[in-house]
Scaffold this motif. Structure first.
Motif: not given
Length: 573
Positions: A20-27, A57-62
């Motif tokens: 998640s944190v390497e292959d994407s971007k928060i828009s 690699g997504l957040p645990n608090v999701l």
């Protein structure tokens, strides 16, 4: 026509692994009062047929119920599942590590032997006796002791240096075994099944809500009491905190929330009742004076995020839709949406990060309030009008008057074009003196003796300013009798008895009573928007509304009489 046969398509899914944190971007991020909605963009290539996309690699608090997957491209989403990533098994030892541990143990044993030898040498030297050792041999013994001790000390120092190097090598080898430390806050995984009709690049939008993210409204209110036009400069800020495990880097941030109201710390008058003792067989019976509790109200609401659950099927990709761009969208006095200007960075550190939303110059009217019966101090307050498109959310405000910090107060939720009261602290230049109360007593009646007590209270207001104080409210009260044998007559100011003068079903707010030039009197609450006329004056509280000229002084008079049976002892006065 060709009679050859084509190879059948493969049914093995094409596996795509993304971090998640390497292959994407928060828009974009929509931040609420207790959580945030995050939109991540992924771009990758798919093959014809079924593609299994694994996003790690997504957040645990999701919040799993909030997960949505959207995108563009000639493909169809078949299923979405979410799960936690089990921690990988890592080796705990290796031949190299075991050899280093053996070296460490051997070195520690060598150090122990050298230490023991030094101790034995010192013990031997301490046991020598002058009877056993000739004087000529003492010098040789001391020289031998020093040389041997020096050699042992040097050997110990070398062994300790060697032990230090071995410990460093052990730590390095253990790190090589365990590998780089993973972020334990990013241990969720999303698997998406995608069926593509043609090979090419597609775009995923992963939308999900996370907890441990919040924001609060903060204000700096700077008031220039000498300015006649827009004396208030209000800086609207957002205090943002997040510890989701993801760093928010170079993002577009939208703020949405709702907050509670607040109260103003001006002294309040409680009901003032008097009564008489009545003789009983056991002595006098005292009637109690009831003092009601004052309850505060708090308005609280939360903005909710929502979305379909993760297990949806056959969701087709849709073309990208344009969204209406709105910098501010005020929805009332409870909720609002703000677009924070520019790109911002909020790391996942749990610290407070402040951003400025807007600076506003606002109109305000100043007024003063004093309750001298409780405290001989004058409170300055400003009624500020929100002449902007922004909804003010409830939050803490730092108040500055003429450049000096005064206090930190709470601001209530305020809609556009609505006004709110902002306490500005004490104004020592408006001085109030609450003089000692006087009493005159007289008795009358032949058979039924009656005692009449006339109470007089003087109040002096002195304006030491070089400018007029045009809106000063002085609050006081008459006593109220809850005993049928005790009567209170209000002499000055002679406010009308609203309850007796109203006709049945009639609703009429009495006009303020002119007491003297620049001084009017009214029942407390008569200028409130939601007044209950039937209760007006019933608690005995009233206000003087005064205009005091520069360097001027006014005198206020409160007078009432209490009539009771001659032998009654009045309580509460």
């Amino acid at each position: 026509m060709s009679t050859g046969t084509e190879a059948p398509p493969s049914f093995e899914p094409n596996s795509i692994s993304l971090v998640s944190v390497e292959d994407s971007k928060i828009s974009s991020i929509s931040l609420y009062s207790s959580r945030a909605e995050i939109t991540r963009i992924f771009r990758f290539s798919v093959k014809i047929g079924l593609n299994q996309v694994n996003i790690n690699g997504l957040p645990n608090v999701l919040d799993q119920a909030s997960l949505r997957v959207e995108g563009t491209g000639d493909a169809t989403i078949h299923d979405v599942t979410i799960s936690s990533i089990p921690p990988p098994e890592k080796p705990t030892t290796s031949p190299k590590l075991e050899e280093l541990l053996r070296q460490k143990k051997a070195t520690e044993q060598s150090i122990d032997r050298c230490s023991l030898a030094i101790n034995s040498l010192q013990t031997y030297l301490g046991t020598l006796n002058v009877k056993d050792v000739a004087v000529s041999e003492v010098a040789n013994i001391v020289k031998t002791y020093q040389k041997t001790g020096e050699e042992l000390d040097n050997q110990i120092n070398k062994l300790r240096d060697q032990l230090e190097k071995t410990d460093a090598q052990i730590n390095t080898e253990r790190k090589n075994l365990t590998g780089p430390t993973e972020n334990q806050d990013l241990m969720m995984k999303v698997a998406v099944g995608v069926f593509a009709s043609e090979e090419g690049e597609v775009e995923f939008r992963l939308i999900y809500a996370v907890h441990r993210a919040s924001w609060q409204a903060l204000y700096d209110v700077r008031v220039d009491v000498h300015s006649k036009e827009k004396p208030v400069e209000l800086t609207y800020k957002a205090s943002i905190t997040q510890s989701t495990g993801e760093d928010w880097k170079d993002i577009d941030l939208t703020l949405e929330t709702a907050e509670p109201t607040f109260g103003v710390d001006i002294p309040r008058l409680f009901p003032w009742t008097i009564s008489a003792y009545r003789p009983t067989l056991g002595g006098f019976k005292k009637r109690s004076v009831a003092v009601p509790l004052v309850a505060t109200r708090a308005l609280a609401s939360a903005a909710l995020l929502g979305g379909p659950a993760g297990g949806s099927s056959d969701i087709e990709f849709r073309s990208e839709m344009r969204q209406q761009e709105a910098f501010v969208n005020s929805k009332g006095n409870i909720t609002a949406t703000f677009g924070v200007p520019g790109k911002i960075n909020i790391p996942s550190d749990g610290a407070t990060h402040n951003v400025t939303i807007i600076k506003l110059n606002l109109e305000a009217t100043m007024h003063w309030v004093t309750v001298p019966k409780q405290e001989a101090k004058t409170h300055l307050s400003a009624k500020i009008k929100n002449a902007s498109d922004y909804t003010f959310l409830a939050g803490q405000a730092s108040i500055y008057v003429n450049g000096s910090f005064i206090a930190r107060i709470g601001i209530p939720p305020v809609s556009p074009e609505e006004s709110f009261e902002c306490p500005l602290g004490l104004d020592s230049s408006v001085r109030v003196t609450y003089h000692p109360r006087t009493r005159k007593t007289s008795r009358s009646g032949f058979y039924s003796k009656i005692t009449t007590q006339v109470y007089t209270q003087h109040i002096t207001v002195n304006n030491t300013k070089t400018t007029a104080v045009n809106d000063l409210k002085v609050t006081d009260q008459f006593p109220v009798s809850d005993d049928s044998t005790v009567t209170v007559k209000q002499l000055n100011p002679g406010l009308p008895n609203v309850n007796k003068e109203l006709m049945p079903g009639e609703i009429k707010i009495p006009e303020p009573l002119k007491v003297s030039p620049g001084v009017f009197a009214q029942w407390s609450g008569a200028d409130e928007p939601d007044i209950n006329v039937e209760l007006l004056g019933r608690d005995g509280k009233f206000d003087w509304i005064c205009s005091v000229p520069p360097q001027g002084k006014i005198d206020l008079l409160l007078q009432y009489e209490v009539i009771s049976p001659s032998r009654a002892e009045i309580t509460g006065l």
